[in-house]
Structure formats: C-alpha cells, structure tokens
Write a protein that holds these residues in place. Sequence first.
Motif, PDB file in Angstrom:
ATOM      1  N   GLN A   1       8.355  12.472  -0.684  1.00 23.42           N
ATOM      2  CA  GLN A   1       6.933  12.041  -0.716  1.00 23.42           C
ATOM      3  C   GLN A   1       6.631  11.471  -1.869  1.00 23.42           C
ATOM      4  O   GLN A   1       5.892  11.833  -2.745  1.00 23.42           O
ATOM      5  N   VAL A   2       7.544  10.305  -1.922  1.00 17.83           N
ATOM      6  CA  VAL A   2       7.410   9.513  -3.202  1.00 17.83           C
ATOM      7  C   VAL A   2       6.526   8.133  -3.087  1.00 17.83           C
ATOM      8  O   VAL A   2       6.531   7.714  -1.682  1.00 17.83           O
TER       9      VAL A   2
ATOM     10  N   GLY B   1      12.136   6.943  -4.342  1.00 15.47           N
ATOM     11  CA  GLY B   1      13.245   7.554  -3.633  1.00 15.47           C
ATOM     12  C   GLY B   1      14.189   6.636  -3.180  1.00 15.47           C
ATOM     13  O   GLY B   1      13.879   5.210  -3.036  1.00 15.47           O
ATOM     14  N   LEU B   2      15.702   6.858  -3.135  1.00 14.68           N
ATOM     15  CA  LEU B   2      16.573   5.863  -2.522  1.00 14.68           C
ATOM     16  C   LEU B   2      17.285   6.393  -1.538  1.00 14.68           C
ATOM     17  O   LEU B   2      18.113   7.714  -1.708  1.00 14.68           O
ATOM     18  N   LEU B   3      17.410   5.714  -0.424  1.00 15.48           N
ATOM     19  CA  LEU B   3      18.439   5.919   0.549  1.00 15.48           C
ATOM     20  C   LEU B   3      19.582   4.926   0.402  1.00 15.48           C
ATOM     21  O   LEU B   3      19.631   3.812   0.496  1.00 15.48           O
ATOM     22  N   THR B   4      20.722   5.609   0.394  1.00 17.89           N
ATOM     23  CA  THR B   4      21.954   4.998   0.013  1.00 17.89           C
ATOM     24  C   THR B   4      22.608   4.534   1.624  1.00 17.89           C
ATOM     25  O   THR B   4      22.168   4.968   2.431  1.00 17.89           O
ATOM     26  N   GLN B   5      23.393   3.645   1.471  1.00 17.69           N
ATOM     27  CA  GLN B   5      24.097   2.929   2.598  1.00 17.69           C
ATOM     28  C   GLN B   5      24.896   4.127   3.464  1.00 17.69           C
ATOM     29  O   GLN B   5      24.778   4.046   4.675  1.00 17.69           O
ATOM     30  N   SER B   6      25.614   5.042   2.851  1.00 16.93           N
ATOM     31  CA  SER B   6      26.189   5.825   3.678  1.00 16.93           C
ATOM     32  C   SER B   6      25.903   7.488   2.946  1.00 16.93           C
ATOM     33  O   SER B   6      25.803   7.775   1.733  1.00 16.93           O
ATOM     34  N   VAL B   7      26.205   8.407   3.858  1.00 18.99           N
ATOM     35  CA  VAL B   7      26.002   9.762   3.551  1.00 18.99           C
ATOM     36  C   VAL B   7      27.201  10.453   3.659  1.00 18.99           C
ATOM     37  O   VAL B   7      27.983  10.393   5.127  1.00 18.99           O
TER      38      VAL B   7
ATOM     39  N   ALA C   1      14.579  11.028   7.058  1.00 20.44           N
ATOM     40  CA  ALA C   1      13.578  12.305   7.083  1.00 20.44           C
ATOM     41  C   ALA C   1      13.787  12.876   5.649  1.00 20.44           C
ATOM     42  O   ALA C   1      12.505  13.288   5.122  1.00 20.44           O
ATOM     43  N   ALA C   2      14.889  13.044   4.949  1.00 16.43           N
ATOM     44  CA  ALA C   2      14.834  13.710   3.747  1.00 16.43           C
ATOM     45  C   ALA C   2      13.957  12.831   2.669  1.00 16.43           C
ATOM     46  O   ALA C   2      13.403  13.375   1.838  1.00 16.43           O
TER      47      ALA C   2
END
Length: 258
Positions: free
Chosen positions: A160-161, A82-88, A154-155
């Motif tokens: 759950q990776v 899973g990847l969390l990017t810098q901005s949403v 949280a997403a």
Amino acid sequence: MTTIALEMRQLSLRAGARTLLRPLSLQVCSAELWCVLGPNGSGKTTLLHTLAGLRAPASGTVRCFGVDVTLAAPERLARQRGLLTQSVHDSFSASALDVVLLGRHPHHDRWSFGDSDDDRRIAEQALAAVDAAALAARDVTTLSGGERQRVAVAALLAQQVPLMLLDEPTAHLDLKHQIGLLGHLRDWVRADGHAAMIALHDLNLAARFATHALLLTPDGHARAGRIDEVMTDDALAAAFDHPLRRHRVDSRWIYLPD
C-alpha cells in the motif's frame, strides 16, 4: 491536487565504462502511469533500482515525495515506494498468503507481534486483485512462473505505497493476466491519485495502458513525455534498431514490426 511522486534532477547512470543514461530531469506525478521502454541493456532495470534508492546514480539526484532517496530513512521509503524486481527466488517454503503478508511489514512498529486481522484482510484483497485468491494456501515453491509472479505483485499491492516501480511485471503471465494486471494498475493510479513506473517490452501493452513513456536508447539518450508523443514510428525504430509501423485500430494505436 497534483503531487510530484518522483523527481529526477540531472540524473545520469553508468555501468562500468558504459553510459546508460545521460543527465535527465523528469517528474512523475500523481495519477500518471509511466512505462519505461528500450532494448535489452539500455538500463531499464538499473534505472528502476536507482529510483528505488537501491543503487547510487553516477550523478544527479532522485527525490521521492520531496525527499532524496539516498538520505531518506529505509522505513519511510518502504511506506512511500515499492519495487517489483524482475525475478524472485524462494529459498524456503511458505504459503502464498504468508509471502504477501511480508508486504505489510513497513506498516508495523517495532512492538508489533504477528499480523493483524487488518493485515490479513489487505493481503487477501491483494491476492484477489491479481486473480490469485485460490493460491493463498499453496506453497510458493510449487507455483508456476506465472502464478509466482502474481503472488509477487500481490505482495507489492499489500504494501500500500503511493508509488510503485515494477520491472517487467507481465513476465510469465498469460494474456488474460497481463491485461488484468495492467488494467488494475491503470485504475489504481486514476482512482487513488497514485503513480507507477513500469518497465515493459510489449509496445502494444504500453500504448494501451500507460499515460506517459520514457524511451531509453543504447547510447544513453532518453525521450520522455505523454505516450502518443514518445511512441512514434521513428523514435521507436531508432531506439530498437528495427523498423516498425504504427496503425490506428478503433481508438488505439497498434505497433507492428516490419
């Protein structure tokens, strides 16, 4: 048993005429928390996107649990990393809980209709893990930057990776939530034998929570290894082009710029 979660084989990165990363071979194994350090423009975001399979490398390969990320089916990748990017950017209104539930989609089959009770339980637990349970019913377009960041994390947790890639996850967070988030990730890799790689700017947070470091320099070179081997005064000063001192305080190293 140690599992190789992520492997770079002679990986190199370019942005236009610039070489961001010269050929690098590296393994990220289970129970390891890696921090990616380097000055602005050194390629931290580009590296994470390449490792996630969203960007093609200039040369070399990236393997996620033994499979080349450019060849793996998207459904398989979504269940492994899973990847969390810098901005949403939120184009539409939605509750925080509904946004977190999006992280459950890789675990649905094509015949699934709606979210199950189990999905909701996992999403609620993910919100609680980042101290955002009280935000569940809030419209994400009304959240502060720090609140929205916690919902985004949280997403990722709800996905759950076994491998997480996070680009500046502490951005917009206050001190309490920076410490809480990184502590949760450290405990997660330790307890479950998973792995994470995080781009950070705060050297002291990196030294406190990470097990390993990958230090990028503006000329495309990299230094990788255990945290105390990589985060030396000379190596950091050279990478950031500014002198600093490493001091021992109790059981931790503290980094102060001169």
